[in-house]
Design a protein around this motif. Sequence first.
Motif, PDB file in Angstrom:
ATOM      1  N   LEU A  25       0.844  -1.128  -0.015  1.00  0.00           N
ATOM      2  CA  LEU A  25      -0.016  -0.045   0.138  1.00  0.00           C
ATOM      3  C   LEU A  25       0.978   1.300  -0.071  1.00  0.00           C
ATOM      4  O   LEU A  25       0.490   2.284  -0.773  1.00  0.00           O
ATOM      5  N   VAL A  26       2.077   1.292   0.656  1.00  0.00           N
ATOM      6  CA  VAL A  26       2.855   2.319   0.804  1.00  0.00           C
ATOM      7  C   VAL A  26       3.457   2.537  -0.395  1.00  0.00           C
ATOM      8  O   VAL A  26       3.587   3.613  -0.970  1.00  0.00           O
ATOM      9  N   SER A  27       3.942   1.627  -0.978  1.00  0.00           N
ATOM     10  CA  SER A  27       4.662   1.687  -2.197  1.00  0.00           C
ATOM     11  C   SER A  27       3.768   2.080  -3.454  1.00  0.00           C
ATOM     12  O   SER A  27       4.150   2.505  -4.391  1.00  0.00           O
ATOM     13  N   ASN A  28       2.481   1.959  -3.203  1.00  0.00           N
ATOM     14  CA  ASN A  28       1.556   2.517  -4.208  1.00  0.00           C
ATOM     15  C   ASN A  28       1.078   3.917  -3.952  1.00  0.00           C
ATOM     16  O   ASN A  28       0.003   4.409  -4.204  1.00  0.00           O
ATOM     17  N   GLN A  29       1.738   4.535  -3.029  1.00  0.00           N
ATOM     18  CA  GLN A  29       1.333   5.906  -2.218  1.00  0.00           C
ATOM     19  C   GLN A  29      -0.015   6.002  -1.856  1.00  0.00           C
ATOM     20  O   GLN A  29      -0.710   7.058  -2.168  1.00  0.00           O
ATOM     21  N   ILE A  30      -0.541   4.993  -1.181  1.00  0.00           N
ATOM     22  CA  ILE A  30      -1.943   5.091  -0.420  1.00  0.00           C
ATOM     23  C   ILE A  30      -1.420   5.376   1.079  1.00  0.00           C
ATOM     24  O   ILE A  30      -0.660   4.746   1.651  1.00  0.00           O
ATOM     25  N   GLU A  31      -2.436   6.156   1.692  1.00  0.00           N
ATOM     26  CA  GLU A  31      -1.991   6.830   2.961  1.00  0.00           C
ATOM     27  C   GLU A  31      -2.503   5.307   3.645  1.00  0.00           C
ATOM     28  O   GLU A  31      -3.433   4.825   3.690  1.00  0.00           O
ATOM     29  N   VAL A  32      -1.706   4.869   4.995  1.00  0.00           N
ATOM     30  CA  VAL A  32      -1.939   3.915   5.667  1.00  0.00           C
ATOM     31  C   VAL A  32      -1.809   4.024   7.077  1.00  0.00           C
ATOM     32  O   VAL A  32      -1.015   4.916   7.484  1.00  0.00           O
ATOM     33  N   VAL A  33      -2.939   3.608   7.807  1.00  0.00           N
ATOM     34  CA  VAL A  33      -2.754   3.686   9.369  1.00  0.00           C
ATOM     35  C   VAL A  33      -3.101   2.076   9.613  1.00  0.00           C
ATOM     36  O   VAL A  33      -3.550   1.307   8.765  1.00  0.00           O
ATOM     37  N   ALA A  34      -2.358   1.655  10.750  1.00  0.00           N
ATOM     38  CA  ALA A  34      -2.549   0.357  11.322  1.00  0.00           C
ATOM     39  C   ALA A  34      -2.892   0.041  12.590  1.00  0.00           C
ATOM     40  O   ALA A  34      -2.381   0.956  13.560  1.00  0.00           O
ATOM     41  N   LEU A  35      -3.682  -0.908  12.884  1.00  0.00           N
ATOM     42  CA  LEU A  35      -4.124  -1.313  14.154  1.00  0.00           C
ATOM     43  C   LEU A  35      -3.517  -2.916  14.576  1.00  0.00           C
ATOM     44  O   LEU A  35      -3.662  -3.799  13.563  1.00  0.00           O
ATOM     45  N   GLY A  36      -2.783  -3.086  15.350  1.00  0.00           N
ATOM     46  CA  GLY A  36      -2.425  -4.531  15.651  1.00  0.00           C
ATOM     47  C   GLY A  36      -2.189  -4.664  17.384  1.00  0.00           C
ATOM     48  O   GLY A  36      -2.565  -3.924  18.036  1.00  0.00           O
ATOM     49  N   LEU A  37      -1.776  -5.943  17.641  1.00  0.00           N
ATOM     50  CA  LEU A  37      -1.695  -6.194  18.932  1.00  0.00           C
ATOM     51  C   LEU A  37      -0.178  -5.483  19.688  1.00  0.00           C
ATOM     52  O   LEU A  37      -0.234  -5.334  20.818  1.00  0.00           O
ATOM     53  N   ARG A  38       0.673  -5.303  18.696  1.00  0.00           N
ATOM     54  CA  ARG A  38       2.056  -4.820  19.273  1.00  0.00           C
ATOM     55  C   ARG A  38       2.269  -3.512  18.474  1.00  0.00           C
ATOM     56  O   ARG A  38       2.184  -3.480  17.343  1.00  0.00           O
ATOM     57  N   LYS A  39       2.800  -2.416  19.101  1.00  0.00           N
ATOM     58  CA  LYS A  39       2.999  -1.331  18.496  1.00  0.00           C
ATOM     59  C   LYS A  39       4.423  -1.520  17.849  1.00  0.00           C
ATOM     60  O   LYS A  39       5.191  -2.447  18.253  1.00  0.00           O
ATOM     61  N   GLY A  40       4.610  -0.816  16.733  1.00  0.00           N
ATOM     62  CA  GLY A  40       5.879  -1.071  16.136  1.00  0.00           C
ATOM     63  C   GLY A  40       5.619  -0.209  14.769  1.00  0.00           C
ATOM     64  O   GLY A  40       4.715   0.835  14.659  1.00  0.00           O
ATOM     65  N   GLU A  41       6.523  -0.582  13.682  1.00  0.00           N
ATOM     66  CA  GLU A  41       6.599   0.494  12.546  1.00  0.00           C
ATOM     67  C   GLU A  41       6.795  -0.548  11.396  1.00  0.00           C
ATOM     68  O   GLU A  41       7.602  -1.261  11.275  1.00  0.00           O
ATOM     69  N   VAL A  42       6.264  -0.444  10.381  1.00  0.00           N
ATOM     70  CA  VAL A  42       6.262  -1.348   8.984  1.00  0.00           C
ATOM     71  C   VAL A  42       6.135  -0.140   7.937  1.00  0.00           C
ATOM     72  O   VAL A  42       5.345   0.529   7.634  1.00  0.00           O
ATOM     73  N   ALA A  43       7.241  -0.158   7.111  1.00  0.00           N
ATOM     74  CA  ALA A  43       7.487   0.782   5.947  1.00  0.00           C
ATOM     75  C   ALA A  43       7.189   2.319   6.349  1.00  0.00           C
ATOM     76  O   ALA A  43       6.440   2.876   5.589  1.00  0.00           O
ATOM     77  N   GLY A  44       7.376   2.628   7.599  1.00  0.00           N
ATOM     78  CA  GLY A  44       7.159   3.967   8.049  1.00  0.00           C
ATOM     79  C   GLY A  44       5.722   4.115   8.687  1.00  0.00           C
ATOM     80  O   GLY A  44       5.380   5.289   8.878  1.00  0.00           O
ATOM     81  N   VAL A  45       4.851   3.098   8.726  1.00  0.00           N
ATOM     82  CA  VAL A  45       3.726   3.253   9.346  1.00  0.00           C
ATOM     83  C   VAL A  45       3.930   2.755  10.643  1.00  0.00           C
ATOM     84  O   VAL A  45       3.984   1.574  11.038  1.00  0.00           O
ATOM     85  N   GLU A  46       3.245   3.637  11.832  1.00  0.00           N
ATOM     86  CA  GLU A  46       3.115   3.204  12.848  1.00  0.00           C
ATOM     87  C   GLU A  46       2.049   2.128  13.223  1.00  0.00           C
ATOM     88  O   GLU A  46       0.972   2.594  12.983  1.00  0.00           O
ATOM     89  N   ILE A  47       2.296   1.098  13.765  1.00  0.00           N
ATOM     90  CA  ILE A  47       1.149   0.186  14.329  1.00  0.00           C
ATOM     91  C   ILE A  47       0.847   0.556  15.626  1.00  0.00           C
ATOM     92  O   ILE A  47       1.381   0.673  16.493  1.00  0.00           O
ATOM     93  N   SER A  48      -0.594   1.179  15.651  1.00  0.00           N
ATOM     94  CA  SER A  48      -1.389   1.371  16.972  1.00  0.00           C
ATOM     95  C   SER A  48      -1.804   0.264  17.768  1.00  0.00           C
ATOM     96  O   SER A  48      -2.196  -0.758  17.003  1.00  0.00           O
ATOM     97  N   THR A  49      -1.860   0.256  19.063  1.00  0.00           N
ATOM     98  CA  THR A  49      -2.727  -0.638  19.874  1.00  0.00           C
ATOM     99  C   THR A  49      -4.002  -0.251  20.176  1.00  0.00           C
ATOM    100  O   THR A  49      -4.917  -0.753  20.797  1.00  0.00           O
TER     101      THR A  49
END
Length: 120
Positions: A25-49
């Motif tokens: 999604l990031v490589s296709n220039q789509i704005e991404v937000v993320a929710l997961g069980l653990r905080k962290g970062e993938v491809a510059g996207v912060e994963i929120s809990t």
Amino acid sequence: MNKKTLVLGASLNPNRYSYLAIKRLVSNQIEVVALGLRKGEVAGVEISTELLLYNDLHSVVLYLNPTRQKEYYNYIVSLKPVRVIFNPGTENPELYTILKQNNIAFEVACTLVLLSTNQY
């Protein structure tokens, strides 16, 4: 048009499809937000809990099995996305009904395939 997307069930594990979806999604220039069980970062996207409220959300892509989705039903509806994408293994007729009742479109598809075939 920006198709701001929430990846629900985001993982820090590079072998998981949600991880690959964030990267694609990031490589296709789509704005991404993320929710997961653990905080962290993938491809510059912060994963929120935390269940954060996002404005102008186009898509929610699911990477949670139907049993795990139940606790997010109200959250998903409250975000008022244009659509919800049920990736393989996340199919859920109960949630389809809730989405229909709230005029939220949904499709059963693979986010990675949609992106690779320019159908996202």
